[in-house]
Design an enzyme around this catalytic site. Structure first.
Site, PDB file in Angstrom:
ATOM      1  N   LYS A  92       0.810  -1.225   0.000  1.00 57.55           N
ATOM      2  CA  LYS A  92       0.000   0.000   0.000  1.00 57.55           C
ATOM      3  C   LYS A  92       0.842   1.274   0.000  1.00 57.55           C
ATOM      4  O   LYS A  92       0.448   2.288  -0.569  1.00 57.55           O
ATOM      5  CB  LYS A  92      -0.934   0.005   1.209  1.00 57.55           C
ATOM      6  CG  LYS A  92      -2.027  -1.050   1.187  1.00 57.55           C
ATOM      7  CD  LYS A  92      -3.042  -0.792   0.096  1.00 57.55           C
ATOM      8  CE  LYS A  92      -4.233  -1.738   0.175  1.00 57.55           C
ATOM      9  NZ  LYS A  92      -5.214  -1.492  -0.900  1.00 57.55           N
ATOM     10  N   GLU A 114      -9.709   5.754   3.128  1.00 58.71           N
ATOM     11  CA  GLU A 114     -10.545   4.658   3.622  1.00 58.71           C
ATOM     12  C   GLU A 114      -9.638   3.452   3.836  1.00 58.71           C
ATOM     13  O   GLU A 114      -8.567   3.355   3.234  1.00 58.71           O
ATOM     14  CB  GLU A 114     -11.652   4.325   2.615  1.00 58.71           C
ATOM     15  CG  GLU A 114     -11.257   3.355   1.498  1.00 58.71           C
ATOM     16  CD  GLU A 114     -10.192   3.872   0.554  1.00 58.71           C
ATOM     17  OE1 GLU A 114      -9.403   3.040   0.056  1.00 58.71           O
ATOM     18  OE2 GLU A 114     -10.145   5.083   0.302  1.00 58.71           O
ATOM     19  N   SER A 382       1.599  -9.758  -0.874  1.00 62.32           N
ATOM     20  CA  SER A 382       1.287  -8.330  -0.821  1.00 62.32           C
ATOM     21  C   SER A 382       1.439  -7.706   0.551  1.00 62.32           C
ATOM     22  O   SER A 382       1.526  -6.487   0.673  1.00 62.32           O
ATOM     23  CB  SER A 382      -0.137  -8.086  -1.334  1.00 62.32           C
ATOM     24  OG  SER A 382      -1.072  -8.864  -0.601  1.00 62.32           O
TER      25      SER A 382
END
Length: 400
Positions: A92, A114, A382
């Protein structure tokens, strides 16, 4: 695929994507598109992005041969793209660094975001602290309960975590509230969307920032095994980690691309989050058009996944397009399969994966034994699973 070029000038990937927002947001999105178009052409912008990825995030993230797991499964060789080793523990941060630099370029002082699993919230809070901006993170009340370690991390980093009690109290509702807040304070606020979804230009922008994953992997796999993998696989909720891996491989037609949606408690139940695999119709949510889990009246259906980050009824528009043209195969892994893969990676490789990533790993666990030992599967790991230990412990009946 040699001429793959998407999105178009209106933000559409085939029949998916676009701009479906209140009129009050149109000027903000047009301004964002203009700012990003200019930034894309500015070598100094990309130099700053690459500098922070190297010196702050810790890139490049390595590829790693999961040798013991591969031997245990007795088939293809499994390699991991180690996004879990990034600062903040997931992919991210690649995107939040890029969007924070863009926000700074636009003179914004406040960020909102969010989050579902909390990793995007942590990454947003991190870059807000780094660039001296305030940050409000919207998070579903149920996700707050199952991701308390990340909630505390966001608060330590100076962010304000806003609990969302409406709807299913998960990622969909957090995004609803963040978009409402953006409408109310569009002049001074930059909305960092965490996945490759939302109104144009977000899907393209997030993809471009995340393509560092696939670009690195192509160089690293060539060095490590002398060629590209036979299969590249990633989990898909909104789909930012997957599109970051897949996009640089789209024109590599010998590389099979597999996206793994959340099968939840089973595709024969309503408790999953797999719009493509379930054959969901096209609908509009959060400012974009794509495959969307909805009933006959167009009402959004409830979803379920053991992983908070995959618990979402839609999917990024580029993924829907890649499904339509047959370039990426989309399938599912159930909660049970993901938890089994989670356990196997812990035991055989000493790596605790995120439950999201465990869905991609589950595909490798199931399919590696069916493949030859000289074949290669690249799994995008990830994120790391520190945030998920409370969830896993509860499912195992263990008190921490």
């Amino acid at each position: 695929m040699q001429n793959y070029n998407a999105p178009d000038s209106q933000g559409f990937f085939g029949r998916h994507g676009g701009l479906y927002v209140p009129e009050t947001l149109i000027p903000a999105l047009e301004g964002l598109k203009q700012a990003y178009t200019q930034a894309k052409q500015d070598p100094e912008f990309w130099a700053a992005f690459e500098h922070d990825l190297k010196h702050y995030v810790g890139r490049p993230s390595p590829v790693c041969h999961a040798g013991r797991l591969s031997e245990h499964l007795g088939g293809a060789q499994i390699w991991l793209k180690r996004e879990d080793l990034n600062h903040t523990g997931a992919h991210k941060v690649n995107n939040t660094i890029g969007q924070a630099l863009l926000a700074k370029r636009m003179g914004k002082k406040r960020m909102i975001a969010e989050t579902g699993a909390g990793q995007h919230g942590v990454a947003s809070a991190t870059v807000a602290a780094r660039f001296g901006m305030t940050c409000d993170v919207y998070m579903g009340a149920d996700d707050i309960q199952r991701q308390m370690p990340n909630v505390f991390r966001m608060k330590l980093l100076g962010a304000n975590v806003v609990g969302v009690e409406s709807g299913s109290r998960t990622l969909k509702d957090a995004m609803n509230e963040a978009m409402r807040e953006w409408v109310a304070r569009v002049d001074d606020t930059f909305y960092i969307i965490g996945t490759a979804a939302g109104p144009a230009p977000y899907p393209e922008m997030v993809r471009d920032f995340q393509c560092v994953i696939g670009n690195e992997a192509k160089k690293q796999m060539q060095e490590a095994v002398g060629r590209q993998p036979d299969v590249a696989v990633a989990c898909v909720g909104g789909g930012s980690n997957a599109i970051g891996l897949f996009h640089p491989y789209i024109t590599e037609e010998n590389v099979r691309l597999v996206g793994v949606e959340a099968g939840g408690r089973g595709m024969d139940t309503p408790e999953h989050a797999a719009p493509i695999t379930s054959g969901a119709p096209i609908g509009v949510l959060h400012g974009f058009r794509s495959y969307l889990m909805q009933d006959e009246d167009g009402q959004i259906l409830g979803t379920h996944s053991v992983s908070a980050g995959l618990d979402y009824p839609g999917i990024g528009p580029e993924h829907s397009y890649l499904h339509d043209i047959g370039r990426v195969e989309y399938t599912v892994a159930s909660d049970e399969a993901a938890l089994n893969a989670f356990d196997l990676l812990c035991r055989f490789e000493g790596i605790i994966p995120a439950l999201e990533s465990s869905h991609a790993l589950a595909w490798a666990v199931e399919n590696a034994p069916k493949m030859a030992k000289d074949q290669v599967i690249l799994v995008n790991l990830s994120g790391r699973g520190d945030k998920d230990i409370n969830t896993v412990a509860a499912l195992k009946g263990i008190e921490l």
